[in-house]
Scaffold this active site. Structure first.
Site, PDB file in Angstrom:
ATOM      1  N   GLY A  66       0.965  -0.993  -0.105  1.00 58.68           N
ATOM      2  CA  GLY A  66       0.038  -0.112  -0.182  1.00 58.68           C
ATOM      3  C   GLY A  66       0.804   1.316  -0.098  1.00 58.68           C
ATOM      4  N   PRO A  67       0.139   2.256  -0.331  1.00 56.19           N
ATOM      5  CA  PRO A  67       0.928   3.734  -0.192  1.00 56.19           C
ATOM      6  C   PRO A  67       1.258   4.119   1.014  1.00 56.19           C
ATOM      7  CG  PRO A  67      -1.327   4.012  -0.786  1.00 56.19           C
ATOM      8  CD  PRO A  67      -1.143   2.481  -0.616  1.00 56.19           C
ATOM      9  N   GLY A  68       2.019   5.039   1.201  1.00 59.13           N
ATOM     10  CA  GLY A  68       2.171   5.550   2.749  1.00 59.13           C
ATOM     11  C   GLY A  68       3.269   5.040   3.499  1.00 59.13           C
ATOM     12  N   CYS A  96       5.618  -5.487   1.515  1.00 53.69           N
ATOM     13  CA  CYS A  96       6.080  -4.344   1.047  1.00 53.69           C
ATOM     14  C   CYS A  96       5.708  -3.555   2.285  1.00 53.69           C
ATOM     15  CB  CYS A  96       5.301  -3.823  -0.150  1.00 53.69           C
ATOM     16  SG  CYS A  96       6.509  -2.414  -0.763  1.00 53.69           S
ATOM     17  N   SER A 146       9.432   3.209  -1.948  1.00 55.47           N
ATOM     18  CA  SER A 146      10.517   4.113  -1.577  1.00 55.47           C
ATOM     19  C   SER A 146      11.007   4.230  -0.285  1.00 55.47           C
ATOM     20  CB  SER A 146       9.742   5.783  -2.143  1.00 55.47           C
ATOM     21  OG  SER A 146       8.572   5.711  -1.246  1.00 55.47           O
ATOM     22  N   LEU A 147      10.304   3.441   0.420  1.00 57.43           N
ATOM     23  CA  LEU A 147      10.720   3.296   1.885  1.00 57.43           C
ATOM     24  C   LEU A 147      11.426   2.163   2.122  1.00 57.43           C
ATOM     25  CD1 LEU A 147       7.562   4.309   3.673  1.00 57.43           C
ATOM     26  CD2 LEU A 147       9.310   5.750   3.125  1.00 57.43           C
ATOM     27  N   HIS A 187       7.708  -7.902  -4.022  1.00 59.10           N
ATOM     28  CA  HIS A 187       6.256  -8.359  -4.296  1.00 59.10           C
ATOM     29  C   HIS A 187       6.242  -9.523  -5.030  1.00 59.10           C
ATOM     30  CE1 HIS A 187       3.747  -4.490  -3.979  1.00 59.10           C
ATOM     31  NE2 HIS A 187       4.913  -3.979  -3.774  1.00 59.10           N
ATOM     32  N   GLU A 189       3.923 -11.266  -5.903  1.00 60.05           N
ATOM     33  CA  GLU A 189       2.538 -11.389  -6.836  1.00 60.05           C
ATOM     34  C   GLU A 189       2.934 -10.345  -8.018  1.00 60.05           C
ATOM     35  OE1 GLU A 189       2.037  -7.649  -4.977  1.00 60.05           O
ATOM     36  OE2 GLU A 189       2.807  -9.271  -4.359  1.00 60.05           O
TER      37      GLU A 189
END
Length: 207
Positions: A66-68, A96, A146-147, A187, A189
């Site tokens: 997910g984002p964030g 992730c 990005s993290l 990932h 998947e």
């Protein structure tokens, strides 16, 4: 493709119920499709309550990408509570953001990756245990993040890494020393991950 048959590949139970906590990511249903080959699946958004998660009484939990950032409740919702309250007793796989959340939930730190990566494959070195059982060293894993886990708490072992061009080692997998929690930064998947189905099957075979 994988060159080795994962340990326990034929040992997946046929009565498994797997709950996904969806962190509002487009990859979530790719993961669901992989798991659905072996188990009954249910998906709840991360806006669900801890009671909702516990009421499903799953055999396993998968925390989606997910984002964030895991420090932001709006990004991860119930995910951290699941990791702290449910995952010590229910086998859990984070992907992730799921890995970043696991590290953060147990006191680690999450920082910026040396460069943001979206849709590139990197060789993954691993310890050959858990979700990596029977997998070739250096298999290609698709990265979209990005993290990165900067400081992994003592409760976890680093189970997989990759290297940047300058030789910096990046965390690509963690496993809790006592609780049945594993997580990967890449990932499984993604079509870029050569052994994605095997990673998922290894997780389910360990239940």
């Amino acid at each position: 493709m994988s060159t080795a048959q994962p340990a326990g590949a034929d040992a997946v139970r046929d009565d498994l119920r797997v709950l996904f906590v969806d962190n509002f990511d487009s990859f979530t249903y790719n993961l669901v499709e992989y798991v659905s080959e072996h188990a009954e699946t249910e998906v709840v958004r991360n806006t669900a309550s801890l009671d909702d998660v516990e009421a499903f009484d799953p055999d396993a939990i998968i925390l989606s990408p997910g984002p964030g950032h895991p420090k932001n409740e709006r990004d991860v919702g119930v995910t951290l509570d699941v990791l702290r309250e449910v995952s010590p007793d229910v086998p859990t796989l984070g992907v992730c953001l799921g890995l970043e959340s696991a590290v953060y939930a147990y006191g680690g730190t999450i920082g910026r990756a040396p460069e943001p990566i979206h849709g590139k494959a990197f060789p993954i070195d691993h310890d050959g245990k858990g979700v990596f059982a029977g997998l070739e060293q250096g298999f290609q894993g698709g990265r979209y993040h990005s993290l990165i886990a900067d400081d992994v708490p003592e409760e976890f072992v680093v189970s997989a890494t990759t290297e940047t061009e300058d030789g910096t080692e990046l965390v690509m997998g963690v496993r809790h020393r006592e609780h049945p929690i594993e997580a990967v930064q890449f990932h499984p998947e993604s079509v870029l991950t050569a052994v994605g189905h095997d990673v998922i099957r290894n997780f389910l075979a360990g239940l």
